[in-house]
Design an enzyme around this catalytic site. Structure first.
Site, mmCIF file in Angstrom:
data_model
loop_
_atom_site.group_PDB
_atom_site.id
_atom_site.type_symbol
_atom_site.label_atom_id
_atom_site.label_comp_id
_atom_site.label_asym_id
_atom_site.label_seq_id
_atom_site.Cartn_x
_atom_site.Cartn_y
_atom_site.Cartn_z
ATOM 1 N N LYS A 229 -3.004 5.230 -9.241
ATOM 2 C CA LYS A 229 -2.546 3.917 -8.799
ATOM 3 C C LYS A 229 -1.106 3.783 -9.283
ATOM 4 O O LYS A 229 -0.858 3.547 -10.461
ATOM 5 C CB LYS A 229 -3.406 2.775 -9.352
ATOM 6 N N ARG A 234 4.084 -0.967 -1.855
ATOM 7 C CA ARG A 234 3.283 -0.529 -0.716
ATOM 8 C C ARG A 234 4.162 -0.419 0.533
ATOM 9 O O ARG A 234 4.969 -1.301 0.822
ATOM 10 C CB ARG A 234 2.161 -1.552 -0.480
ATOM 11 N N ARG A 249 4.257 -4.464 2.349
ATOM 12 C CA ARG A 249 2.912 -5.026 2.243
ATOM 13 C C ARG A 249 2.765 -6.298 3.074
ATOM 14 O O ARG A 249 1.702 -6.575 3.639
ATOM 15 C CB ARG A 249 2.616 -5.340 0.771
ATOM 16 N N GLU A 278 2.632 4.367 -1.007
ATOM 17 C CA GLU A 278 3.501 3.670 -1.955
ATOM 18 C C GLU A 278 4.822 4.414 -2.008
ATOM 19 O O GLU A 278 4.885 5.630 -1.777
ATOM 20 C CB GLU A 278 2.885 3.668 -3.360
ATOM 21 N N PHE A 313 -1.398 7.881 0.815
ATOM 22 C CA PHE A 313 -2.806 8.033 0.461
ATOM 23 C C PHE A 313 -3.747 7.804 1.640
ATOM 24 O O PHE A 313 -4.958 7.905 1.489
ATOM 25 C CB PHE A 313 -3.202 7.107 -0.704
ATOM 26 N N ARG A 384 -10.345 -7.152 1.403
ATOM 27 C CA ARG A 384 -10.493 -6.776 0.006
ATOM 28 C C ARG A 384 -11.985 -6.633 -0.249
ATOM 29 O O ARG A 384 -12.699 -7.611 -0.447
ATOM 30 C CB ARG A 384 -9.892 -7.835 -0.920
ATOM 31 N N LYS A 390 -9.881 -0.646 -8.170
ATOM 32 C CA LYS A 390 -8.770 -0.252 -9.033
ATOM 33 C C LYS A 390 -9.202 -0.316 -10.493
ATOM 34 O O LYS A 390 -9.849 -1.271 -10.921
ATOM 35 C CB LYS A 390 -7.552 -1.131 -8.778
#
Length: 525
Positions: A229, A234, A249, A278, A313, A384, A390
């Site tokens: 992470k 982002r 983002r 990222e 990712f 979410r 995370k």
């Protein structure tokens, strides 16, 4: 449709804490906007349909605090200076307000200030007192209710009798609440399924939930991929041939600001691709530079010595094939084929020892921790959920700055002690959960003192209170029950980590996320 009906609906939404009641009010307003004007002739059906579509889009934007024209660029002081006696009775229509805002947004160049003031003065002069108040808050951003997004999605579903998930998916792919509402109410529920991934149109990023621990996350998700992470920003990358677009983002395009990323993506071995990842600036030793330095690259489009390095990712599209609904394992393989040298460090189906080693390595390299992702999970744009979790050694929350108190001692004359609010998931005002002045450097204190007045709503002798727009990342040891604040919960040992210019208030953590940190609580989002 009268503009007064929209203002009345907004007041009704603000007056209730019931999510169901909010949804009922919003759905009724959308249905009213979608109703054809009486007396419309078939020969004018095409124009009427266009007008109805505009009305639905406008009403959706007004009621969520985001006009379809975007930021109009009008300040509170200008509006106060142009204050006009209110109209005695409502006469403004939604179409007239929309047309006025469109004209305002399109006014630029020599003499534009005078023309804008004339347009604003005419608009305010036709508005009643309550309509003037609504317009002033709408135009200055004080009506921005991004947290109302989820409630509006439920209202769209209610208004057109569609499944909520169907509406939500269309929105996540379109990136536009007004467009989603117009399609659902005017073109029929089936039109929602027409929204798909479109190269060059950003989609909302999939989000992660906090995990109690690395072991618990792996145990809950089964077959997983564990990866770094990063302490970066982002980015979402779209490429079609040589045409490249890069978004933040919040879906803001930054293509011209990051030429090195554009060149890198253009050189990838593919014809078309959409990547999620990222980007960050690194020191010579490979450790990340401060987050604010990375974010500074997203500003003016000029040459920069500070180069950004991307780490991807996820792969959402490759060479004509959409991969949103494919499992993560398949998407990572596609990513490996096209951008293996830029794949974020990670391990698929690690042993407990391998996962722990990766977490230790991520922290040693100066990053935040690791992500644990279910290999079977699709890409849930904008959601979410629990499929991504995370793991960080310290609890952090992204909260809204509600105000700041003037400092004492060496901080005299500086805005210091922050008032912090968590987002109300049902669209209400942010819920205050604590205060802190810990972690504020001299640089941040100076920035706050200079910047906060730009967001000022009101002030007292002791403090300046702000429009709820700025997001700050707060580290904390947990939460505790407290009657002091309206949410019944308070932060424990809160300290400032950094400001989050890459996030809007609509993306701040909710009061439920704070309550989940109570002893015995469980994160649920």
């Amino acid at each position: 449709m009268l503009f007064a009906d929209v203002v009345q609906a907004s007041a009704a939404v603000a007056a209730t804490r019931s999510r169901l009641a909010k949804v009922d009010v919003l759905a009724a307003a959308l249905q009213a906007a979608a109703a054809p004007e009486p007396g419309t002739r078939s020969s004018a059906a095409g124009k009427a349909a266009d007008a109805t579509r505009t009305a639905i889009r406008s009403v959706t934007g007004f009621l969520t605090g985001f006009p379809v024209q975007g930021r109009i660029g009008t300040g509170w002081r200008t509006l106060v200076r142009l204050e006009r006696p209110p109209a005695a009775a409502p006469s403004l229509t939604v179409a007239e307000v929309d047309a006025a805002l469109t004209a305002l947004a399109g006014t630029s160049g020599s003499g534009s200030q005078a023309r804008r003031e004339t347009l604003l003065s005419e608009l305010l002069g036709r508005a009643t007192a309550v309509e003037q108040d609504f317009l002033m808050r709408l135009l200055t951003g004080e009506l921005r209710q991004g947290a109302l997004e989820g409630v509006m999605l439920d209202a769209i579903a209610r208004a057109c009798s569609a499944e909520g998930e169907r509406v939500r998916r269309a929105f996540m792919l379109s990136g536009s609440l007004p467009d989603t509402a117009a399609a659902a109410l005017l073109d029929g529920v089936e039109a929602l399924d027409a929204f798909g991934l479109e190269i060059g149109r950003p989609l909302r990023p999939m989000l992660a939930s906090p995990a109690a621990s690395l072991a618990e996350a792996i145990d809950e998700l089964g077959a997983t991929r564990v990866e770094y992470k990063l302490d970066g920003a982002r980015v979402q990358v779209h490429r079609d041939g040589d045409d490249v677009h890069i978004y933040t983002r919040t879906l803001r395009e930054i293509t011209e600001s990051v030429p090195e990323l554009v060149a890198l993506v253009r050189a990838l071995p593919c014809e078309s691709v959409v990547l999620d990842g990222e980007t960050l600036a690194l020191n010579d030793d490979g450790r990340p530079r401060p987050f604010q330095e990375t974010m500074s690259r997203f500003g003016a489009a000029s040459a920069h010595e500070l180069l950004l390095r991307p780490y991807f990712f996820d792969c959402l599209h490759l060479n004509g094939t959409d991969l949103l609904d494919a499992p993560l394992s398949e998407r990572v393989e596609a990513l490996r084929r096209v951008a293996a040298t830029h794949l974020i460090p990670g391990v698929a189906e690690p042993t407990a020892e391998q996962a722990a080693t990766l977490l230790t390595s991520a922290l040693a390299d100066g990053h935040e921790g690791v992500m644990v992702k279910a290999l079977a999970s699709p890409y849930a744009a904008g959601r979410r959920g629990r499929a991504w979790q995370k793991v960080k050694p310290v609890h952090t929350l992204d909260l809204v700055v509600l105000g700041a108190e003037w400092g004492h001692g060496r901080r005299t004359g500086m805005l210091s002690n922050l008032h912090l609010g968590a987002r109300d998931p049902d669209g209400g005002a942010p819920v205050m959960v604590g205060k802190t002045f810990k972690g504020l450097t001299d640089e941040l204190l100076a920035w706050q003192t200079t910047t906060f007045p730009e967001y000022e709503q009101r002030r007292t002798k002791a403090a300046v209170f702000l429009r709820p727009e700025l997001v700050v990342e707060i580290a904390l040891d947990g939460a505790q029950v407290s009657p002091r604040y309206p949410g019944g919960v308070a932060l424990r040992f809160a300290r400032v980590v950094r400001y989050r210019p890459d996030k809007e208030a609509a993306q701040a953590d909710t009061i439920d996320a704070v309550r989940a940190l109570l002893p015995g609580g469980r994160p649920d989002q």
